[in-house]
Design an enzyme around this catalytic site. Sequence first.
Site, PDB file in Angstrom:
ATOM      1  N   HIS A 151      48.502  18.383  49.651  1.00 42.90           N
ATOM      2  CA  HIS A 151      47.263  17.610  49.756  1.00 42.90           C
ATOM      3  C   HIS A 151      46.788  17.154  48.371  1.00 42.90           C
ATOM      4  CE1 HIS A 151      43.474  16.296  51.520  1.00 42.90           C
ATOM      5  NE2 HIS A 151      42.820  16.983  50.587  1.00 42.90           N
ATOM      6  N   ARG A 190      37.670  21.576  30.948  1.00 44.78           N
ATOM      7  CA  ARG A 190      37.510  20.139  30.712  1.00 44.78           C
ATOM      8  C   ARG A 190      36.157  19.621  31.188  1.00 44.78           C
ATOM      9  NH1 ARG A 190      42.303  21.844  30.843  1.00 44.78           N
ATOM     10  NH2 ARG A 190      44.027  20.818  29.749  1.00 44.78           N
TER      11      ARG A 190
END
Length: 228
Positions: A151, A190
Amino acid sequence: MAAPPAPPHAAASPRAARLPGAACPRPLRAAGFFPSRPRPAALAARAGAGPSRCLAAPAAAHRSKLMGSLTNAEGLRFGVVVARFNEVVTNLLLQGALETFERYSVKPEDITVVSVPGSFEVPITAQQLGKSGKFDAVLCIGAVIRGDTTHYDAVANSAASGVLNAGLSASIPCIFGVLTCEDMDQALNRAGGKAGNKGAEAAITAASLMLKLRSGFCKETNLSDSLG
């Protein structure tokens, strides 16, 4: 009685006396030194035959640097599409983007934030915002984290290509600020961690690119000529 002949190594010794009238020995050749050889006639003729085949560099007067810069983005209008899925990450990315816009004098009323279920729904929303004519650029924020199935690949690829197509069809910058990470630690690093905040970086990209486009470069400059 004649003197006995000198041993063979005596003549080669630098201390041996030189006999009168004997020829001076040839000096030893230094390591790596070779006397120059005459150039073959064909090479000499080619060297003087004419100009080199190498193309001359374009004159500096015809070359310009195309660099986006950012000092003040006041007056620019931005749409921000943010995915709610993995919101512990996307909220941090959104926060970094909004703080960056504020730092560069973008007014809160010039920023519209639209929340969508996930990163798969980001591109179509960005396209609609872009085509509305109300925004100079659209910032796309999301986070896709790999799981146990494929997915991840489907969503990440669709989000990347979809944001690109949204910008092309709407003819305004649609900036890709969707994280595609292997695990949650990578994503958090991040989103304000040790790898910086990619939402803030995407906001800087959107503003600096829009300022360059607004400067009239696209209308007044031939892109192929400028890039040399």
